[in-house]
Design a protein around this motif. Structure first.
Motif, PDB file in Angstrom:
ATOM      1  N   LEU A 105       1.284  -1.400  -0.261  1.00  0.00           N
ATOM      2  CA  LEU A 105       0.033  -0.352   0.363  1.00  0.00           C
ATOM      3  C   LEU A 105       1.116   1.343  -0.551  1.00  0.00           C
ATOM      4  O   LEU A 105       0.518   2.395  -0.587  1.00  0.00           O
ATOM      5  CB  LEU A 105      -0.899   0.021   1.392  1.00  0.00           C
ATOM      6  N   GLU A 106       2.077   1.378   0.507  1.00  0.00           N
ATOM      7  CA  GLU A 106       3.080   2.105   0.462  1.00  0.00           C
ATOM      8  C   GLU A 106       3.014   2.735  -0.200  1.00  0.00           C
ATOM      9  O   GLU A 106       3.450   3.003  -1.097  1.00  0.00           O
ATOM     10  CB  GLU A 106       4.242   1.689   1.639  1.00  0.00           C
ATOM     11  N   ARG A 107       3.615   1.117  -2.147  1.00  0.00           N
ATOM     12  CA  ARG A 107       4.109   2.081  -3.433  1.00  0.00           C
ATOM     13  C   ARG A 107       2.951   2.138  -4.195  1.00  0.00           C
ATOM     14  O   ARG A 107       3.177   2.503  -4.983  1.00  0.00           O
ATOM     15  CB  ARG A 107       4.432   0.600  -3.283  1.00  0.00           C
ATOM     16  N   MET A 108       1.324   2.519  -3.362  1.00  0.00           N
ATOM     17  CA  MET A 108       0.544   3.093  -4.593  1.00  0.00           C
ATOM     18  C   MET A 108       0.806   4.186  -4.872  1.00  0.00           C
ATOM     19  O   MET A 108       0.835   4.803  -3.529  1.00  0.00           O
ATOM     20  CB  MET A 108      -0.449   2.164  -3.730  1.00  0.00           C
ATOM     21  N   ASP A 109       0.495   4.566  -6.170  1.00  0.00           N
ATOM     22  CA  ASP A 109       1.047   6.215  -6.457  1.00  0.00           C
ATOM     23  C   ASP A 109      -0.698   6.561  -5.585  1.00  0.00           C
ATOM     24  O   ASP A 109      -1.718   6.208  -5.022  1.00  0.00           O
ATOM     25  CB  ASP A 109      -0.544   5.751  -7.940  1.00  0.00           C
ATOM     26  N   PRO A 110       0.210   7.874  -4.327  1.00  0.00           N
ATOM     27  CA  PRO A 110      -0.564   8.265  -4.019  1.00  0.00           C
ATOM     28  C   PRO A 110      -1.501   8.911  -3.875  1.00  0.00           C
ATOM     29  O   PRO A 110      -2.395   9.607  -3.380  1.00  0.00           O
ATOM     30  CB  PRO A 110       0.864   9.645  -2.923  1.00  0.00           C
ATOM     31  N   THR A 111      -1.364   9.770  -5.513  1.00  0.00           N
ATOM     32  CA  THR A 111      -2.597  10.346  -5.780  1.00  0.00           C
ATOM     33  C   THR A 111      -4.287   9.788  -5.955  1.00  0.00           C
ATOM     34  O   THR A 111      -4.949  10.330  -6.341  1.00  0.00           O
ATOM     35  CB  THR A 111      -2.539  10.978  -6.904  1.00  0.00           C
ATOM     36  N   ILE A 112      -3.686   8.476  -6.467  1.00  0.00           N
ATOM     37  CA  ILE A 112      -5.331   7.845  -5.991  1.00  0.00           C
ATOM     38  C   ILE A 112      -6.040   7.581  -5.256  1.00  0.00           C
ATOM     39  O   ILE A 112      -5.943   6.606  -4.238  1.00  0.00           O
ATOM     40  CB  ILE A 112      -5.199   6.143  -6.695  1.00  0.00           C
ATOM     41  N   PRO A 113      -7.059   7.800  -4.324  1.00  0.00           N
ATOM     42  CA  PRO A 113      -7.830   8.075  -3.628  1.00  0.00           C
ATOM     43  C   PRO A 113      -8.044   5.892  -3.185  1.00  0.00           C
ATOM     44  O   PRO A 113      -8.733   5.202  -4.596  1.00  0.00           O
ATOM     45  CB  PRO A 113      -9.030   8.411  -3.568  1.00  0.00           C
ATOM     46  N   LYS A 114      -7.784   5.680  -2.392  1.00  0.00           N
ATOM     47  CA  LYS A 114      -8.698   4.235  -1.468  1.00  0.00           C
ATOM     48  C   LYS A 114      -9.686   4.132  -1.051  1.00  0.00           C
ATOM     49  O   LYS A 114      -9.519   4.764   0.549  1.00  0.00           O
ATOM     50  CB  LYS A 114      -7.248   3.393  -1.222  1.00  0.00           C
ATOM     51  N   TYR A 115     -10.808   3.118  -0.674  1.00  0.00           N
ATOM     52  CA  TYR A 115     -11.794   3.057   0.103  1.00  0.00           C
ATOM     53  C   TYR A 115     -11.708   1.183   0.352  1.00  0.00           C
ATOM     54  O   TYR A 115     -11.519   0.946  -0.291  1.00  0.00           O
ATOM     55  CB  TYR A 115     -12.486   3.190  -0.249  1.00  0.00           C
ATOM     56  N   VAL A 116     -12.065   1.130   1.524  1.00  0.00           N
ATOM     57  CA  VAL A 116     -12.900   0.098   2.131  1.00  0.00           C
ATOM     58  C   VAL A 116     -14.158  -0.219   1.782  1.00  0.00           C
ATOM     59  O   VAL A 116     -14.497   1.000   1.976  1.00  0.00           O
ATOM     60  CB  VAL A 116     -11.944  -0.438   3.384  1.00  0.00           C
ATOM     61  N   PHE A 117     -14.365  -1.281   0.638  1.00  0.00           N
ATOM     62  CA  PHE A 117     -15.848  -1.016   0.979  1.00  0.00           C
ATOM     63  C   PHE A 117     -17.023  -2.840   0.591  1.00  0.00           C
ATOM     64  O   PHE A 117     -16.315  -3.442   0.396  1.00  0.00           O
ATOM     65  CB  PHE A 117     -16.028  -0.848  -0.693  1.00  0.00           C
ATOM     66  N   THR A 118     -17.303  -2.616   2.325  1.00  0.00           N
ATOM     67  CA  THR A 118     -17.331  -4.214   2.857  1.00  0.00           C
ATOM     68  C   THR A 118     -19.256  -3.856   2.416  1.00  0.00           C
ATOM     69  O   THR A 118     -19.810  -3.404   3.159  1.00  0.00           O
ATOM     70  CB  THR A 118     -16.723  -3.816   3.569  1.00  0.00           C
ATOM     71  N   ALA A 119     -19.505  -5.142   3.070  1.00  0.00           N
ATOM     72  CA  ALA A 119     -20.755  -5.548   3.132  1.00  0.00           C
ATOM     73  C   ALA A 119     -21.196  -5.840   4.640  1.00  0.00           C
ATOM     74  O   ALA A 119     -22.595  -5.955   4.720  1.00  0.00           O
ATOM     75  CB  ALA A 119     -21.269  -6.811   2.433  1.00  0.00           C
ATOM     76  N   SER A 120     -20.074  -5.645   5.416  1.00  0.00           N
ATOM     77  CA  SER A 120     -19.877  -5.269   6.758  1.00  0.00           C
ATOM     78  C   SER A 120     -20.948  -4.154   7.754  1.00  0.00           C
ATOM     79  O   SER A 120     -20.599  -3.633   6.553  1.00  0.00           O
ATOM     80  CB  SER A 120     -18.468  -6.386   7.482  1.00  0.00           C
ATOM     81  N   VAL A 121     -19.968  -3.966   8.414  1.00  0.00           N
ATOM     82  CA  VAL A 121     -20.641  -2.842   9.320  1.00  0.00           C
ATOM     83  C   VAL A 121     -19.185  -2.055   9.823  1.00  0.00           C
ATOM     84  O   VAL A 121     -18.084  -2.704   9.485  1.00  0.00           O
ATOM     85  CB  VAL A 121     -21.080  -3.055  10.526  1.00  0.00           C
ATOM     86  N   GLY A 135      -5.556   1.256   8.329  1.00  0.00           N
ATOM     87  CA  GLY A 135      -6.039   1.884   8.743  1.00  0.00           C
ATOM     88  C   GLY A 135      -6.161   3.111   7.819  1.00  0.00           C
ATOM     89  O   GLY A 135      -6.550   4.236   7.201  1.00  0.00           O
ATOM     90  N   HIS A 136      -4.835   3.894   8.353  1.00  0.00           N
ATOM     91  CA  HIS A 136      -3.794   5.263   7.676  1.00  0.00           C
ATOM     92  C   HIS A 136      -3.596   5.212   6.870  1.00  0.00           C
ATOM     93  O   HIS A 136      -3.882   5.743   5.341  1.00  0.00           O
ATOM     94  CB  HIS A 136      -2.635   5.085   7.673  1.00  0.00           C
ATOM     95  N   PHE A 137      -4.034   4.174   5.345  1.00  0.00           N
ATOM     96  CA  PHE A 137      -4.064   4.183   3.997  1.00  0.00           C
ATOM     97  C   PHE A 137      -5.554   4.998   3.127  1.00  0.00           C
ATOM     98  O   PHE A 137      -5.241   4.761   1.983  1.00  0.00           O
ATOM     99  CB  PHE A 137      -3.147   2.987   3.209  1.00  0.00           C
ATOM    100  N   PHE A 138      -6.663   4.490   3.720  1.00  0.00           N
ATOM    101  CA  PHE A 138      -8.000   4.135   3.437  1.00  0.00           C
ATOM    102  C   PHE A 138      -8.356   5.865   3.187  1.00  0.00           C
ATOM    103  O   PHE A 138      -8.752   6.213   4.709  1.00  0.00           O
ATOM    104  CB  PHE A 138      -8.572   3.275   3.746  1.00  0.00           C
ATOM    105  N   GLU A 139      -8.799   6.697   2.484  1.00  0.00           N
ATOM    106  CA  GLU A 139      -9.977   7.624   2.435  1.00  0.00           C
ATOM    107  C   GLU A 139     -11.091   7.456   4.080  1.00  0.00           C
ATOM    108  O   GLU A 139     -11.292   8.265   4.472  1.00  0.00           O
ATOM    109  CB  GLU A 139     -10.194   8.184   1.071  1.00  0.00           C
ATOM    110  N   ASP A 140     -12.047   6.230   4.027  1.00  0.00           N
ATOM    111  CA  ASP A 140     -13.138   6.372   4.329  1.00  0.00           C
ATOM    112  C   ASP A 140     -13.419   4.630   4.052  1.00  0.00           C
ATOM    113  O   ASP A 140     -12.978   3.411   3.516  1.00  0.00           O
ATOM    114  CB  ASP A 140     -14.367   6.470   4.261  1.00  0.00           C
ATOM    115  N   ILE A 141     -14.417   4.463   4.887  1.00  0.00           N
ATOM    116  CA  ILE A 141     -14.859   2.810   4.725  1.00  0.00           C
ATOM    117  C   ILE A 141     -16.753   2.767   4.714  1.00  0.00           C
ATOM    118  O   ILE A 141     -17.444   3.772   4.779  1.00  0.00           O
ATOM    119  CB  ILE A 141     -14.879   2.353   5.993  1.00  0.00           C
TER     120      ILE A 141
END
Length: 237
Positions: A105-121, A135-141
């Motif tokens: 995740l550290e190597r992923m292009d930092p200009t691309i926002p990343k979200y966790v998209f879960t069917a859970s809560v 957790g700090h790599f993602f914009e939101d859940i």
């Protein structure tokens, strides 16, 4: 597998599933959640054994089934009780720090926002991300509440996720998930797709999913199929 003309184009947003995608542990967590759901439905809701699984097959999740089936009385208090019961499991015994995932995740292009998209809560996904150390790599859940309780078997969930991520171009969305059903629905919406996990949970046979643009065994293999999303000199976050 599906092919896409924009496979080499940089996505506007990347959506990661959480359970059995960001981590894998032979479905131990999934099996515990399934057992908790079965116990809630049989003990609290007085359902016959196995009916929770029937609801899952029909509606995409047992929760959605209980919300939609007119014969089941399921109010807001029961909803909160169900969500607490289903996710009250010792995650720390089955999920731990993943330095390899952190490095990826550290190597992923930092200009691309990343979200966790879960069917859970959200609180369940937050616990998983904390244990993994990512957790700090993602914009939101984006959880089941955020998409108004529809499941990831429903195209509405993906439309809602796009609105949250402020992206109006389906072809600019990259989606990683272990569920063939979810990958198929995402492809219908127009998303680019990566199936994470090549063998079925129940029988162990190899998965064939034409709607997946790529298929990998583990999330850590993402650079092998989409190397242009990564930079070698990324600064650790």
């Amino acid at each position: 597998m599906a092919t896409t003309n924009g496979d080499r184009a940089k996505p506007a947003v990347v959506f990661f599933d959480c359970d059995d995608c960001l981590y894998k542990n032979d479905w131990r967590v999934a099996n515990m959640i399934t057992e908790k759901i079965e116990s809630f439905c049989s003990d609290r809701m007085s359902m016959k054994p196995g009916h929770a699984y029937e609801l899952y097959k029909k509606w995409g999740t047992c929760l959605r089934g209980m919300q939609q089936e007119p014969s089941i009385y399921f109010d807001d208090d029961m909803l909160e009780e169900y969500l607490h019961h289903a996710h009250d499991i010792p995650l720390h015994e089955h999920i731990g720090p993943d330095p390899e995932l952190v490095a990826m995740l550290e190597r992923m292009d930092p200009t691309i926002p990343k979200y966790v998209f879960t069917a859970s809560v959200k609180h369940h996904a937050e616990r998983c991300l904390e244990l993994l150390g990512v957790g700090h790599f993602f914009e939101d859940i984006i959880d089941v509440r955020a998409v108004d309780w529809v499941t990831k078997h429903d195209e509405e969930a993906y439309v809602a996720a796009m609105k949250i991520a402020k992206c109006d171009d389906p072809s600019a969305c990259l989606f990683l998930d272990d569920s063939v059903s979810n990958v198929k629905t995402a492809k219908k919406v127009g998303w680019r797709t990566v199936l994470v996990g090549k063998h079925h949970r129940d029988c162990g046979s190899e998965i064939v999913c034409e709607e997946a643009d790529h298929a990998i065994h583990r999330i850590h293999e993402l650079p092998d199929v989409l190397g242009h999303l990564f930079v070698e000199d990324a600064v650790p976050k």
